[in-house]
Design an enzyme around this catalytic site. Structure first.
Site, short mmCIF file in Angstrom:
data_model
loop_
_atom_site.label_atom_id
_atom_site.label_comp_id
_atom_site.label_asym_id
_atom_site.label_seq_id
_atom_site.Cartn_x
_atom_site.Cartn_y
_atom_site.Cartn_z
N ASP A 194 0.84 -1.20 0.00
CA ASP A 194 0.00 0.00 0.00
C ASP A 194 0.88 1.25 0.00
O ASP A 194 1.99 1.24 -0.52
CB ASP A 194 -0.92 -0.03 1.23
N HIS A 205 -3.87 6.30 3.50
CA HIS A 205 -4.58 5.12 2.99
C HIS A 205 -4.04 3.83 3.60
O HIS A 205 -4.80 3.00 4.12
CB HIS A 205 -4.46 5.09 1.47
N ASN A 216 -13.47 0.62 -7.58
CA ASN A 216 -14.53 1.60 -7.29
C ASN A 216 -14.94 2.36 -8.54
O ASN A 216 -14.88 3.58 -8.58
CB ASN A 216 -14.04 2.63 -6.25
N SER A 218 -11.17 -0.65 -1.05
CA SER A 218 -9.92 -0.63 -0.28
C SER A 218 -10.14 -0.99 1.17
O SER A 218 -9.26 -1.54 1.83
CB SER A 218 -9.27 0.76 -0.34
#
Length: 541
Positions: free
Chosen positions: A259, A302, A399, A484
Protein backbone atom coordinates in the site's frame (compact mmCIF):
# COMPACT_ATOMS: atom_id res chain seq x y z
CA UNK A 1 7.68 7.75 -14.48
CA UNK A 2 6.64 5.95 -17.66
CA UNK A 3 7.87 8.55 -20.20
CA UNK A 4 10.41 11.36 -20.30
CA UNK A 5 11.27 14.28 -22.54
CA UNK A 6 13.62 12.19 -24.69
CA UNK A 7 10.80 9.83 -25.70
CA UNK A 8 12.16 7.00 -23.57
CA UNK A 9 9.70 4.55 -22.06
CA UNK A 10 9.93 2.03 -19.27
CA UNK A 11 9.30 -1.67 -19.65
CA UNK A 12 9.72 -4.87 -17.68
CA UNK A 13 11.80 -7.56 -19.37
CA UNK A 14 11.34 -11.14 -18.17
CA UNK A 15 11.50 -14.70 -19.42
CA UNK A 16 8.46 -16.00 -21.28
CA UNK A 17 8.75 -19.44 -19.73
CA UNK A 18 9.25 -18.65 -16.07
CA UNK A 19 9.43 -15.83 -13.57
CA UNK A 20 13.04 -16.76 -12.81
CA UNK A 21 15.35 -17.80 -15.62
CA UNK A 22 19.04 -18.00 -16.37
CA UNK A 23 20.79 -14.71 -15.63
CA UNK A 24 19.86 -12.15 -18.26
CA UNK A 25 22.98 -10.88 -19.99
CA UNK A 26 22.00 -7.29 -20.64
CA UNK A 27 24.96 -6.66 -22.94
CA UNK A 28 23.77 -9.37 -25.30
CA UNK A 29 20.21 -8.12 -25.13
CA UNK A 30 20.91 -4.61 -26.38
CA UNK A 31 18.72 -3.86 -29.41
CA UNK A 32 20.66 -4.38 -32.61
CA UNK A 33 21.20 -2.04 -35.58
CA UNK A 34 20.34 -4.83 -37.99
CA UNK A 35 17.03 -5.57 -36.38
CA UNK A 36 16.10 -1.91 -36.37
CA UNK A 37 16.96 -1.69 -40.06
CA UNK A 38 14.71 -4.68 -40.76
CA UNK A 39 11.89 -3.45 -38.55
CA UNK A 40 11.78 0.07 -39.96
CA UNK A 41 12.60 -0.93 -43.56
CA UNK A 42 15.35 1.70 -43.43
CA UNK A 43 17.71 1.82 -46.39
CA UNK A 44 20.63 2.90 -44.23
CA UNK A 45 21.77 1.52 -40.87
CA UNK A 46 20.80 3.57 -37.83
CA UNK A 47 22.74 3.69 -34.56
CA UNK A 48 21.71 0.84 -32.28
CA UNK A 49 19.24 2.05 -29.65
CA UNK A 50 20.41 1.60 -26.08
CA UNK A 51 18.60 0.00 -23.18
CA UNK A 52 19.31 1.08 -19.61
CA UNK A 53 18.57 -1.27 -16.73
CA UNK A 54 17.02 0.63 -13.81
CA UNK A 55 16.27 -2.16 -11.35
CA UNK A 56 15.98 -5.93 -11.03
CA UNK A 57 13.68 -8.02 -8.85
CA UNK A 58 16.29 -10.78 -8.59
CA UNK A 59 19.54 -11.56 -10.31
CA UNK A 60 17.68 -13.93 -12.59
CA UNK A 61 14.34 -12.17 -12.41
CA UNK A 62 12.38 -9.46 -14.21
CA UNK A 63 14.16 -6.20 -14.89
CA UNK A 64 12.87 -2.65 -15.12
CA UNK A 65 14.47 -1.07 -18.20
CA UNK A 66 14.31 2.20 -20.07
CA UNK A 67 14.53 2.51 -23.85
CA UNK A 68 12.88 4.13 -26.83
CA UNK A 69 9.92 2.51 -28.61
CA UNK A 70 12.17 1.53 -31.52
CA UNK A 71 14.43 -0.27 -29.06
CA UNK A 72 11.48 -2.18 -27.66
CA UNK A 73 10.49 -3.29 -31.15
CA UNK A 74 14.05 -4.31 -31.92
CA UNK A 75 14.39 -6.32 -28.72
CA UNK A 76 11.05 -8.00 -29.28
CA UNK A 77 12.17 -9.18 -32.73
CA UNK A 78 15.72 -10.13 -31.82
CA UNK A 79 14.90 -11.91 -28.53
CA UNK A 80 11.60 -13.78 -28.95
CA UNK A 81 12.31 -15.82 -25.80
CA UNK A 82 11.68 -12.69 -23.70
CA UNK A 83 8.45 -11.14 -22.55
CA UNK A 84 8.47 -7.32 -22.73
CA UNK A 85 5.78 -5.75 -20.57
CA UNK A 86 4.94 -2.03 -20.38
CA UNK A 87 5.17 -0.43 -16.96
CA UNK A 88 1.61 0.16 -15.76
CA UNK A 89 0.16 1.77 -12.65
CA UNK A 90 -2.48 0.80 -10.10
CA UNK A 91 -4.29 3.14 -7.74
CA UNK A 92 -5.73 3.25 -4.22
CA UNK A 93 -9.27 1.94 -4.18
CA UNK A 94 -10.85 4.46 -1.82
CA UNK A 95 -13.81 6.60 -2.76
CA UNK A 96 -12.78 10.24 -2.96
CA UNK A 97 -14.15 12.66 -5.55
CA UNK A 98 -12.40 15.64 -7.11
CA UNK A 99 -13.48 18.42 -9.47
CA UNK A 100 -12.28 17.92 -13.04
CA UNK A 101 -13.88 20.95 -14.70
CA UNK A 102 -14.85 24.45 -13.71
CA UNK A 103 -18.60 25.05 -13.47
CA UNK A 104 -20.29 26.16 -16.67
CA UNK A 105 -21.54 29.76 -16.69
CA UNK A 106 -25.25 30.23 -17.34
CA UNK A 107 -25.90 31.19 -20.99
CA UNK A 108 -27.20 34.67 -20.08
CA UNK A 109 -24.14 35.43 -18.03
CA UNK A 110 -21.79 34.30 -20.83
CA UNK A 111 -23.43 36.84 -23.15
CA UNK A 112 -23.25 39.54 -20.46
CA UNK A 113 -19.55 38.86 -19.91
CA UNK A 114 -18.82 39.10 -23.61
CA UNK A 115 -20.69 42.42 -23.90
CA UNK A 116 -18.89 43.82 -20.86
CA UNK A 117 -15.49 42.95 -22.31
CA UNK A 118 -16.36 44.65 -25.61
CA UNK A 119 -17.55 47.76 -23.78
CA UNK A 120 -14.38 47.83 -21.70
CA UNK A 121 -12.21 47.46 -24.78
CA UNK A 122 -13.96 50.40 -26.49
CA UNK A 123 -13.30 52.58 -23.45
CA UNK A 124 -9.65 51.60 -23.46
CA UNK A 125 -9.88 49.57 -20.23
CA UNK A 126 -7.55 46.66 -19.71
CA UNK A 127 -8.98 43.17 -20.08
CA UNK A 128 -8.38 42.50 -16.38
CA UNK A 129 -10.39 45.62 -15.48
CA UNK A 130 -13.28 44.43 -17.66
CA UNK A 131 -13.81 41.59 -15.24
CA UNK A 132 -14.56 44.09 -12.48
CA UNK A 133 -17.19 46.08 -14.34
CA UNK A 134 -20.80 46.07 -13.23
CA UNK A 135 -23.31 45.28 -15.94
CA UNK A 136 -26.51 47.24 -16.49
CA UNK A 137 -28.45 44.13 -15.48
CA UNK A 138 -26.66 44.13 -12.13
CA UNK A 139 -24.56 41.04 -12.85
CA UNK A 140 -20.85 41.22 -12.03
CA UNK A 141 -18.51 39.90 -14.69
CA UNK A 142 -16.03 38.87 -11.99
CA UNK A 143 -16.12 35.29 -10.72
CA UNK A 144 -18.70 34.82 -7.99
CA UNK A 145 -17.95 32.89 -4.82
CA UNK A 146 -19.33 32.08 -1.42
CA UNK A 147 -17.92 31.07 1.94
CA UNK A 148 -18.67 27.92 3.90
CA UNK A 149 -18.04 27.56 7.61
CA UNK A 150 -17.36 24.08 9.04
CA UNK A 151 -17.74 23.58 12.78
CA UNK A 152 -18.04 20.76 15.29
CA UNK A 153 -21.63 19.76 16.01
CA UNK A 154 -20.94 19.95 19.72
CA UNK A 155 -19.62 23.30 20.95
CA UNK A 156 -19.35 24.83 17.47
CA UNK A 157 -15.56 25.06 17.36
CA UNK A 158 -14.11 25.78 13.88
CA UNK A 159 -12.73 22.75 12.04
CA UNK A 160 -9.70 23.27 9.82
CA UNK A 161 -8.57 20.80 7.15
CA UNK A 162 -12.07 19.86 5.95
CA UNK A 163 -12.04 19.47 2.17
CA UNK A 164 -15.25 20.66 0.50
CA UNK A 165 -16.14 19.46 -3.01
CA UNK A 166 -19.26 21.00 -4.58
CA UNK A 167 -20.55 19.71 -7.93
CA UNK A 168 -22.89 21.63 -10.22
CA UNK A 169 -22.75 18.67 -12.63
CA UNK A 170 -21.63 15.47 -10.93
CA UNK A 171 -21.45 13.31 -14.07
CA UNK A 172 -19.11 15.81 -15.74
CA UNK A 173 -17.32 16.46 -12.41
CA UNK A 174 -17.94 20.19 -12.82
CA UNK A 175 -17.77 22.36 -9.76
CA UNK A 176 -15.45 23.89 -7.20
CA UNK A 177 -13.47 22.69 -4.18
CA UNK A 178 -11.60 24.22 -1.26
CA UNK A 179 -10.16 23.32 2.14
CA UNK A 180 -11.04 25.09 5.38
CA UNK A 181 -8.37 27.03 7.22
CA UNK A 182 -7.79 27.16 10.96
CA UNK A 183 -10.84 29.43 11.25
CA UNK A 184 -13.03 26.69 9.77
CA UNK A 185 -13.84 28.72 6.66
CA UNK A 186 -13.31 28.02 2.97
CA UNK A 187 -14.23 29.98 -0.16
CA UNK A 188 -15.78 28.11 -3.09
CA UNK A 189 -14.89 30.15 -6.16
CA UNK A 190 -16.79 30.40 -9.45
CA UNK A 191 -20.05 29.52 -7.68
CA UNK A 192 -22.81 31.91 -6.65
CA UNK A 193 -24.55 31.42 -3.28
CA UNK A 194 -27.88 30.60 -4.94
CA UNK A 195 -26.47 28.35 -7.65
CA UNK A 196 -27.92 24.83 -7.73
CA UNK A 197 -25.48 22.26 -6.39
CA UNK A 198 -26.13 18.68 -7.43
CA UNK A 199 -23.86 17.14 -4.77
CA UNK A 200 -21.67 18.45 -1.97
CA UNK A 201 -19.08 16.31 -0.18
CA UNK A 202 -17.10 17.35 2.87
CA UNK A 203 -14.11 15.09 3.55
CA UNK A 204 -13.47 15.55 7.24
CA UNK A 205 -10.13 15.74 9.05
CA UNK A 206 -9.29 12.94 11.53
CA UNK A 207 -11.77 12.49 14.33
CA UNK A 208 -14.93 13.54 12.48
CA UNK A 209 -17.48 12.00 10.15
CA UNK A 210 -17.74 13.60 6.72
CA UNK A 211 -20.82 15.35 5.34
CA UNK A 212 -22.98 14.91 2.22
CA UNK A 213 -25.85 16.93 0.76
CA UNK A 214 -27.71 16.64 -2.55
CA UNK A 215 -29.72 19.19 -4.56
CA UNK A 216 -28.85 22.17 -2.41
CA UNK A 217 -27.32 25.66 -2.66
CA UNK A 218 -24.49 27.57 -1.06
CA UNK A 219 -26.93 29.64 0.94
CA UNK A 220 -28.27 26.51 2.62
CA UNK A 221 -24.71 25.36 3.37
CA UNK A 222 -23.42 28.53 5.00
CA UNK A 223 -22.52 26.48 8.06
CA UNK A 224 -21.85 22.73 8.08
CA UNK A 225 -21.70 20.80 11.34
CA UNK A 226 -19.52 17.69 11.58
CA UNK A 227 -20.16 14.91 14.08
CA UNK A 228 -17.21 13.55 16.08
CA UNK A 229 -16.31 9.86 15.74
CA UNK A 230 -16.49 7.60 18.79
CA UNK A 231 -14.23 4.59 18.15
CA UNK A 232 -16.03 2.68 20.93
CA UNK A 233 -19.46 3.13 19.31
CA UNK A 234 -21.02 -0.38 19.09
CA UNK A 235 -22.88 0.56 15.89
CA UNK A 236 -19.65 0.91 13.86
CA UNK A 237 -19.78 -1.71 11.12
CA UNK A 238 -16.47 -3.42 11.94
CA UNK A 239 -17.60 -3.69 15.56
CA UNK A 240 -21.01 -5.09 14.60
CA UNK A 241 -19.49 -7.75 12.36
CA UNK A 242 -16.23 -8.69 14.10
CA UNK A 243 -16.24 -7.07 17.54
CA UNK A 244 -16.86 -10.41 19.27
CA UNK A 245 -13.76 -12.11 17.85
CA UNK A 246 -11.14 -12.85 20.53
CA UNK A 247 -8.62 -10.14 21.41
CA UNK A 248 -5.82 -12.38 20.10
CA UNK A 249 -7.55 -13.21 16.80
CA UNK A 250 -4.90 -13.87 14.17
CA UNK A 251 -2.10 -14.61 16.65
CA UNK A 252 0.88 -16.20 14.91
CA UNK A 253 -0.20 -14.97 11.46
CA UNK A 254 1.64 -12.31 9.45
CA UNK A 255 -0.21 -10.06 6.98
CA UNK A 256 1.65 -8.00 4.38
CA UNK A 257 0.11 -4.61 3.57
CA UNK A 258 1.08 -3.61 0.02
CA UNK A 259 0.00 0.00 0.00
CA UNK A 260 1.04 3.61 0.66
CA UNK A 261 2.98 2.79 3.84
CA UNK A 262 1.92 2.28 7.45
CA UNK A 263 2.53 4.44 10.52
CA UNK A 264 3.96 1.86 12.89
CA UNK A 265 4.17 4.48 15.66
CA UNK A 266 0.38 4.68 15.96
CA UNK A 267 -0.59 3.41 19.44
CA UNK A 268 -3.04 0.94 17.87
CA UNK A 269 -0.48 -0.37 15.36
CA UNK A 270 2.38 -1.47 17.56
CA UNK A 271 2.08 -4.89 15.88
CA UNK A 272 3.76 -3.54 12.71
CA UNK A 273 7.08 -5.40 12.72
CA UNK A 274 8.77 -3.71 9.76
CA UNK A 275 8.63 -3.58 6.01
CA UNK A 276 10.25 -2.18 2.88
CA UNK A 277 9.99 0.83 0.62
CA UNK A 278 9.52 -0.85 -2.77
CA UNK A 279 9.32 2.36 -4.86
CA UNK A 280 12.25 1.85 -7.22
CA UNK A 281 12.52 5.52 -8.15
CA UNK A 282 13.08 6.47 -4.50
CA UNK A 283 15.47 3.68 -3.60
CA UNK A 284 17.67 3.73 -6.71
CA UNK A 285 20.92 5.44 -5.74
CA UNK A 286 19.76 5.80 -2.13
CA UNK A 287 19.72 2.37 -0.43
CA UNK A 288 18.83 3.91 2.94
CA UNK A 289 15.45 4.93 1.48
CA UNK A 290 14.47 1.25 1.42
CA UNK A 291 13.61 1.57 5.11
CA UNK A 292 11.11 4.39 4.46
CA UNK A 293 8.07 2.14 4.58
CA UNK A 294 6.25 4.80 6.62
CA UNK A 295 3.26 6.59 5.00
CA UNK A 296 3.89 8.27 1.66
CA UNK A 297 3.98 12.06 1.84
CA UNK A 298 1.07 12.27 -0.63
CA UNK A 299 -2.17 10.51 0.40
CA UNK A 300 -0.20 8.27 2.74
CA UNK A 301 -3.10 7.86 5.19
CA UNK A 302 -4.58 5.12 2.99
CA UNK A 303 -2.14 2.39 4.05
CA UNK A 304 -2.41 3.18 7.77
CA UNK A 305 -6.20 3.01 7.55
CA UNK A 306 -6.01 -0.35 5.73
CA UNK A 307 -3.58 -1.77 8.31
CA UNK A 308 -5.86 -0.77 11.17
CA UNK A 309 -8.79 -2.61 9.62
CA UNK A 310 -6.73 -5.79 9.39
CA UNK A 311 -5.19 -5.70 12.84
CA UNK A 312 -5.67 -2.54 14.90
CA UNK A 313 -4.85 -3.72 18.42
CA UNK A 314 -7.27 -1.57 20.42
CA UNK A 315 -4.73 -1.41 23.22
CA UNK A 316 -4.68 2.39 23.39
CA UNK A 317 -7.92 3.92 22.11
CA UNK A 318 -10.38 1.09 22.29
CA UNK A 319 -10.45 0.80 18.50
CA UNK A 320 -9.62 -2.65 17.18
CA UNK A 321 -9.41 -4.23 13.77
CA UNK A 322 -10.68 -7.63 12.71
CA UNK A 323 -7.62 -9.61 13.87
CA UNK A 324 -5.77 -7.69 16.62
CA UNK A 325 -3.35 -10.56 17.24
CA UNK A 326 -1.68 -10.49 13.80
CA UNK A 327 1.76 -9.22 12.92
CA UNK A 328 1.73 -6.61 10.16
CA UNK A 329 4.39 -5.84 7.53
CA UNK A 330 4.34 -2.62 5.47
CA UNK A 331 5.43 -2.71 1.82
CA UNK A 332 5.16 0.78 0.35
CA UNK A 333 4.52 0.92 -3.40
CA UNK A 334 2.99 4.39 -3.71
CA UNK A 335 5.55 7.18 -4.13
CA UNK A 336 6.05 10.19 -1.88
CA UNK A 337 5.23 12.50 -4.79
CA UNK A 338 3.24 12.02 -8.01
CA UNK A 339 5.30 11.09 -11.03
CA UNK A 340 5.20 13.40 -14.04
CA UNK A 341 2.88 13.53 -15.84
CA UNK A 342 0.64 13.63 -12.77
CA UNK A 343 0.36 9.97 -11.75
CA UNK A 344 0.32 8.98 -8.12
CA UNK A 345 -0.15 5.30 -8.91
CA UNK A 346 1.94 2.28 -7.97
CA UNK A 347 4.13 0.71 -10.65
CA UNK A 348 3.55 -2.96 -11.47
CA UNK A 349 7.31 -3.47 -11.06
CA UNK A 350 7.20 -2.10 -7.51
CA UNK A 351 4.12 -4.18 -6.70
CA UNK A 352 5.87 -7.34 -7.91
CA UNK A 353 8.86 -6.44 -5.73
CA UNK A 354 6.53 -6.03 -2.75
CA UNK A 355 4.84 -9.38 -3.36
CA UNK A 356 8.19 -11.15 -3.66
CA UNK A 357 9.45 -9.50 -0.48
CA UNK A 358 6.29 -10.42 1.44
CA UNK A 359 6.72 -14.05 0.41
CA UNK A 360 10.41 -14.05 1.33
CA UNK A 361 9.58 -12.56 4.74
CA UNK A 362 7.06 -15.33 5.46
CA UNK A 363 3.83 -13.38 5.21
CA UNK A 364 0.82 -15.71 5.31
CA UNK A 365 -1.64 -13.28 3.71
CA UNK A 366 -1.11 -10.31 1.39
CA UNK A 367 -3.57 -7.41 1.25
CA UNK A 368 -3.70 -5.30 -1.93
CA UNK A 369 -6.20 -2.44 -1.66
CA UNK A 370 -5.22 -1.23 -5.12
CA UNK A 371 -6.25 -1.74 -8.71
CA UNK A 372 -7.58 -0.09 -11.82
CA UNK A 373 -4.66 -0.70 -14.16
CA UNK A 374 -4.69 -2.89 -17.26
CA UNK A 375 -4.19 -6.65 -17.16
CA UNK A 376 -0.56 -7.18 -16.33
CA UNK A 377 1.52 -10.32 -16.79
CA UNK A 378 4.22 -9.29 -14.30
CA UNK A 379 1.81 -8.79 -11.37
CA UNK A 380 0.07 -12.04 -12.22
CA UNK A 381 3.38 -13.93 -12.29
CA UNK A 382 4.27 -12.53 -8.86
CA UNK A 383 0.85 -13.51 -7.48
CA UNK A 384 1.28 -17.02 -8.92
CA UNK A 385 4.58 -17.36 -7.06
CA UNK A 386 2.93 -16.21 -3.84
CA UNK A 387 0.10 -18.74 -4.19
CA UNK A 388 2.63 -21.49 -4.87
CA UNK A 389 4.41 -20.53 -1.64
CA UNK A 390 1.18 -20.94 0.36
CA UNK A 391 0.21 -17.25 0.58
CA UNK A 392 -3.37 -16.02 0.09
CA UNK A 393 -3.66 -12.74 -1.85
CA UNK A 394 -6.72 -10.56 -1.15
CA UNK A 395 -7.45 -7.71 -3.57
CA UNK A 396 -9.96 -4.85 -3.89
CA UNK A 397 -12.53 -5.23 -6.69
CA UNK A 398 -12.39 -1.53 -7.63
CA UNK A 399 -14.53 1.60 -7.29
CA UNK A 400 -15.68 2.29 -10.84
CA UNK A 401 -19.42 2.52 -10.16
CA UNK A 402 -20.51 -1.03 -11.02
CA UNK A 403 -17.95 -1.60 -13.75
CA UNK A 404 -16.27 -5.02 -14.23
CA UNK A 405 -13.85 -6.16 -11.52
CA UNK A 406 -10.51 -4.41 -11.96
CA UNK A 407 -7.05 -5.98 -12.03
CA UNK A 408 -5.35 -7.46 -10.10
CA UNK A 409 -8.51 -8.58 -8.26
CA UNK A 410 -9.86 -9.99 -11.55
CA UNK A 411 -7.08 -12.59 -11.61
CA UNK A 412 -8.67 -15.85 -10.54
CA UNK A 413 -5.80 -16.51 -8.12
CA UNK A 414 -6.80 -13.52 -5.94
CA UNK A 415 -9.63 -13.29 -3.44
CA UNK A 416 -11.64 -10.48 -5.06
CA UNK A 417 -13.66 -8.38 -2.60
CA UNK A 418 -16.63 -6.08 -3.29
CA UNK A 419 -17.86 -3.46 -0.81
CA UNK A 420 -21.09 -3.56 1.22
CA UNK A 421 -22.49 -1.14 3.77
CA UNK A 422 -25.13 -1.05 6.48
CA UNK A 423 -27.59 1.76 7.05
CA UNK A 424 -27.35 2.87 10.67
CA UNK A 425 -23.62 2.25 11.01
CA UNK A 426 -22.87 5.89 10.11
CA UNK A 427 -24.68 9.24 10.58
CA UNK A 428 -27.48 10.07 8.14
CA UNK A 429 -25.67 13.25 7.08
CA UNK A 430 -22.33 11.53 6.38
CA UNK A 431 -20.90 10.68 2.97
CA UNK A 432 -21.99 7.05 3.34
CA UNK A 433 -25.57 8.10 2.62
CA UNK A 434 -24.51 8.82 -0.98
CA UNK A 435 -23.32 5.21 -1.38
CA UNK A 436 -26.62 3.50 -0.52
CA UNK A 437 -27.93 1.63 -3.58
CA UNK A 438 -29.58 -1.58 -4.72
CA UNK A 439 -29.31 -4.48 -4.43
CA UNK A 440 -30.35 -4.50 -0.80
CA UNK A 441 -29.73 -7.45 1.48
CA UNK A 442 -32.11 -10.09 2.74
CA UNK A 443 -33.13 -10.63 5.48
CA UNK A 444 -31.33 -7.38 6.50
CA UNK A 445 -32.76 -4.74 4.17
CA UNK A 446 -30.38 -2.25 5.81
CA UNK A 447 -27.43 -3.95 4.07
CA UNK A 448 -26.52 -2.86 0.55
CA UNK A 449 -23.83 -3.13 -2.11
CA UNK A 450 -22.01 0.21 -2.24
CA UNK A 451 -22.93 2.36 -5.20
CA UNK A 452 -19.25 2.64 -6.17
CA UNK A 453 -18.34 -1.06 -5.93
CA UNK A 454 -17.38 -3.02 -9.02
CA UNK A 455 -19.02 -6.38 -9.59
CA UNK A 456 -18.83 -9.44 -11.82
CA UNK A 457 -18.26 -13.20 -11.86
CA UNK A 458 -14.74 -12.76 -10.45
CA UNK A 459 -16.09 -11.57 -7.06
CA UNK A 460 -15.32 -14.09 -4.31
CA UNK A 461 -16.60 -12.30 -1.21
CA UNK A 462 -18.01 -8.99 -0.07
CA UNK A 463 -16.74 -7.01 2.90
CA UNK A 464 -17.58 -3.90 4.96
CA UNK A 465 -16.47 -0.94 2.83
CA UNK A 466 -18.74 2.03 3.56
CA UNK A 467 -17.76 4.56 6.24
CA UNK A 468 -15.27 2.26 7.94
CA UNK A 469 -13.52 3.77 10.96
CA UNK A 470 -9.85 2.88 11.37
CA UNK A 471 -6.41 4.26 12.22
CA UNK A 472 -4.84 7.32 10.57
CA UNK A 473 -1.21 8.53 10.79
CA UNK A 474 -0.26 9.94 14.17
CA UNK A 475 -2.63 8.94 16.95
CA UNK A 476 -5.94 9.60 15.21
CA UNK A 477 -8.82 7.69 13.63
CA UNK A 478 -11.16 8.47 10.77
CA UNK A 479 -13.71 7.07 8.35
CA UNK A 480 -13.01 6.08 4.74
CA UNK A 481 -14.99 4.19 2.11
CA UNK A 482 -14.01 1.95 -0.78
CA UNK A 483 -13.30 -1.61 -1.78
CA UNK A 484 -9.92 -0.63 -0.28
CA UNK A 485 -11.61 -0.89 3.12
CA UNK A 486 -13.58 -4.08 2.39
CA UNK A 487 -10.44 -5.88 1.25
CA UNK A 488 -8.49 -5.71 4.58
CA UNK A 489 -11.59 -6.74 6.55
CA UNK A 490 -11.62 -10.00 4.57
CA UNK A 491 -7.82 -10.34 4.90
CA UNK A 492 -8.14 -9.90 8.67
CA UNK A 493 -10.87 -12.53 8.87
CA UNK A 494 -8.72 -14.95 6.86
CA UNK A 495 -5.93 -14.36 9.40
CA UNK A 496 -8.35 -15.20 12.21
CA UNK A 497 -9.29 -18.47 10.48
CA UNK A 498 -5.69 -19.45 9.82
CA UNK A 499 -4.75 -18.87 13.45
CA UNK A 500 -7.61 -20.88 14.92
CA UNK A 501 -7.76 -23.82 12.51
CA UNK A 502 -5.12 -26.37 13.50
CA UNK A 503 -5.79 -28.39 10.34
CA UNK A 504 -4.47 -25.53 8.16
CA UNK A 505 -1.11 -25.10 9.88
CA UNK A 506 0.70 -28.22 8.62
CA UNK A 507 -0.30 -27.61 5.01
CA UNK A 508 2.27 -26.04 2.68
CA UNK A 509 2.51 -24.52 -0.76
CA UNK A 510 -0.49 -24.19 -3.04
CA UNK A 511 -2.41 -26.74 -0.91
CA UNK A 512 -2.28 -24.32 2.00
CA UNK A 513 -3.49 -21.39 -0.12
CA UNK A 514 -6.37 -23.46 -1.45
CA UNK A 515 -7.32 -24.79 1.99
CA UNK A 516 -7.39 -21.30 3.55
CA UNK A 517 -9.52 -19.96 0.71
CA UNK A 518 -11.93 -22.88 1.14
CA UNK A 519 -12.16 -22.19 4.88
CA UNK A 520 -12.82 -18.51 4.17
CA UNK A 521 -15.55 -19.21 1.65
CA UNK A 522 -17.16 -21.76 3.97
CA UNK A 523 -17.65 -18.99 6.57
CA UNK A 524 -19.37 -16.64 4.12
CA UNK A 525 -23.03 -15.90 4.78
CA UNK A 526 -25.04 -14.92 1.68
CA UNK A 527 -26.54 -11.46 1.84
CA UNK A 528 -28.70 -12.34 -1.17
CA UNK A 529 -27.24 -9.48 -3.18
CA UNK A 530 -26.65 -11.84 -6.08
CA UNK A 531 -23.69 -13.97 -7.14
CA UNK A 532 -21.82 -11.26 -9.07
CA UNK A 533 -22.13 -8.75 -6.22
CA UNK A 534 -21.07 -10.88 -3.24
CA UNK A 535 -19.50 -14.13 -4.46
CA UNK A 536 -19.87 -16.59 -1.60
CA UNK A 537 -21.16 -13.84 0.70
CA UNK A 538 -19.95 -11.89 3.75
CA UNK A 539 -17.37 -13.70 5.95
CA UNK A 540 -18.75 -13.97 9.49
CA UNK A 541 -17.81 -15.90 12.64
Amino acid sequence: MSNNQEGLRRYIVMSKDSYLADPLNIASLQPSTGTIKLATRARVAAPAPKMRVLDSLHENGPKLVEMGPEGELSLRLSSPHLKIIPEVFYHRQWERFRVHQRPARPAGKRVAVKKAKKTAAKKGAKTADAGRMKLAAGVSVSATSFKVSVVASSGGRPIGGAHIVAFTNFAARQGSEATTGANGQATLKLLSPNQALERVYVYAPPGFWGFYAANTTGTKLAQIKLTPIDVRDPTLLLTQLYGKLPANAGAGVTVGIIDSGVDGTHPDLRNVTGGLNCVSDEVRGNPAAAQNWRPALTEGEHGTHVAGIVGGSGSASGFRGVAPGVKLRSYRVFPDHPRPPLNNGASNFDIAKAIDTAVAEKCDIINMSLGGGPKDDLTRAAIDRAIAAGVVVVAAAGNDDRQPVSFPAAFVECVAVSAMGRIGSFPKTSIGSSDVASPKGSPLATDFVADFSNFGPEIDTTGPGVEIVSTLPGTSHGSLSGTSMACPAVAGFAAYLLAKDAALKPKTGADRSRALKDALYACCKPENFGRDYEGFGLPLP
